[in-house]
Enzyme design. Structure first.
Site, short mmCIF file in Angstrom:
data_model
loop_
_atom_site.label_atom_id
_atom_site.label_comp_id
_atom_site.label_asym_id
_atom_site.label_seq_id
_atom_site.Cartn_x
_atom_site.Cartn_y
_atom_site.Cartn_z
N THR A 72 0.83 -1.21 0.00
CA THR A 72 0.00 0.00 0.00
C THR A 72 0.86 1.25 0.00
O THR A 72 0.65 2.17 -0.80
CB THR A 72 -0.95 0.01 1.21
N ASN A 152 -6.02 -9.59 -6.84
CA ASN A 152 -6.16 -10.16 -5.50
C ASN A 152 -7.50 -10.85 -5.28
O ASN A 152 -7.61 -11.75 -4.44
CB ASN A 152 -5.96 -9.07 -4.43
N SER A 200 4.70 -6.87 -1.16
CA SER A 200 4.15 -7.00 0.19
C SER A 200 4.74 -8.23 0.87
O SER A 200 4.65 -9.33 0.34
CB SER A 200 2.63 -7.13 0.11
N HIS A 202 3.83 -9.79 3.76
CA HIS A 202 2.94 -10.76 4.42
C HIS A 202 2.18 -11.64 3.44
O HIS A 202 1.44 -12.54 3.85
CB HIS A 202 1.99 -10.06 5.39
N THR A 242 13.26 5.28 10.82
CA THR A 242 14.17 4.20 11.19
C THR A 242 13.76 2.90 10.51
O THR A 242 12.61 2.50 10.57
CB THR A 242 14.17 4.00 12.72
N CYS A 325 -8.74 -6.03 2.47
CA CYS A 325 -8.46 -4.62 2.71
C CYS A 325 -9.72 -3.78 2.68
O CYS A 325 -9.72 -2.63 3.11
CB CYS A 325 -7.45 -4.10 1.68
#
Length: 374
Positions: A72, A152, A200, A202, A242, A325
């Site tokens: 995203t 998807n 992505s 995951h 970070t 999503c």
């Protein structure tokens, strides 16, 4: 517990991946930006190794990989990051499709409020974008073409090689959302006509919260992307903050596993796909979409509502009827609607998705549960 069959939504973290993430969290926890001691230096080396692992899967250079929080964010950087350059060169036309993920559609819609013009290609019932439609939509002022690799919801594999061939005669930047293909079906992503690839973690057995954007150089020059967030200058000034070294290490490990095992993963997935195709035929269902991924099937049973079907199946399998999503929305799937499917098929569609971790699909139990609805 029901069997998990919603891998298009997310995947479990592989044990090897979890091990390296845990180690980087509790033992080797240095900040990659700390240059005054070995803790930081070690974390930096781990990050760069992971960067190389990501790049290798798509034949990119290590320096062309920018780590993000997921696809995203990568999509947002790829699209919104070109806005300043668009103003400078006077090219404010974007081509995308009506079946893209919301993480592509909504940034495009935002740019429309800023004076950009967006052409939305539609696929028809096949779920596939016609390359000739792309060719017809291209203009002299086309800045960007953003088209996904594998959908998807339907699993339709878009003809990105044909898109690349067409775009070889045009200067528009080409962005591919590869959240559902990277690490599992890389064929086509190595084409250097693709300027940007969203990834992505995951979806390929790495943790949630990590992803990447591949930004290939053109003639040795960086893409004219501007940051959409500020404060720190990390990741070549494009993505501040970070670096999440443990998650990055996990993504790197997942990429290494994918490099060595994706072929066997795909073979096993294809065997499960055949089980599901047989099941759909036995219950009188209809497969939605053509040229689909071996990892997923979207189908509808005439006269059977998906909510009713999932209620009957919930003790046997965990499946879905749309994108995770947008699962808080009860509106009809924008993907299936854009394909021109009738209301019954849209409301009846069920997505079942699996992985190499899936031993078999309990099709007999599924048939038993659905028998009262047939």
């Amino acid at each position: 517990m029901p069997q998990y069959l919603d891998y298009n939504a997310t995947s479990p973290v592989l044990p090897e991946v979890a091990e390296v993430v845990h180690k980087m969290m509790v033992e080797e926890f240095g900040n990659p930006g700390s240059r005054t001691h070995e803790f930081g230096a070690h974390a930096k080396r781990v990050v760069e190794k992971a960067r190389a692992s990501v790049a290798e899967l798509v034949d990119a250079k290590k320096a062309e990989v920018i780590f993000t929080s997921g696809a995203t964010e990568s999509n947002n950087i790829a699209i919104l990051g070109l806005a300043k350059y668009a103003d400078e060169v006077g090219k404010k036309h974007i081509i995308t499709s009506a079946i893209e993920h919301k993480a592509v559609l909504e940034p495009c819609e935002y740019l429309e409020t800023k004076g950009f013009e967006v052409t939305y290609l539609t696929p028809g019932v096949s779920g596939l974008i016609d390359p000739q439609e792309l060719e017809s939509a291209l203009r002299d002022d086309t800045l960007l073409v953003s088209l996904m690799h594998i959908n998807n919801e339907t699993g339709c594999i878009q003809p990105i090689e044909h898109f690349c061939e067409l775009l070889s005669f045009h200067e528009a930047f080409f962005h591919v959302d590869a959240a559902q293909s990277f690490g599992k079906m890389n064929a086509g992503l190595e084409n250097h006509r693709i300027d940007m690839i969203s990834i992505s973690g995951h979806k390929i057995y790495a943790p949630k919260g990590i992803g990447a954007l591949v930004t290939r150089r053109r003639d040795g020059l960086k893409l004219p992307l501007a940051p959409i967030m500020f404060g720190g200058g990390q990741e070549s000034g494009l993505r501040p903050g970070t670096l999440a070294a443990p998650l990055i290490a996990g993504l790197g490990m997942a990429c290494q596993k994918a490099k060595s095992e994706s072929f066997s993963w795909k073979q096993h997935a294809q065997e499960l796909k055949q089980q599901m195709l047989d099941f759909v035929g036995q219950v009188g269902g209809e497969v939605i979409g053509d040229n689909t991924s071996p990892y997923v099937i979207n189908f509808a049973i005439p006269g059977v509502n998906s909510e009713a079907a999932m209620l009957m199946l919930k003790e046997v399998v965990a499946v879905s009827n749309g994108s995770a999503c947008t699962s808080n929305s009860y509106e009809p799937s924008h993907v299936l609607t854009a394909m021109g499917l009738d209301a019954d098929r849209v409301s009846g569609s069920i997505r079942v998705s699996w992985s190499h971790l899936t031993k078999e699909i309990p099709v007999e139990k599924m048939k038993d549960k659905l028998s009262v609805l047939l």
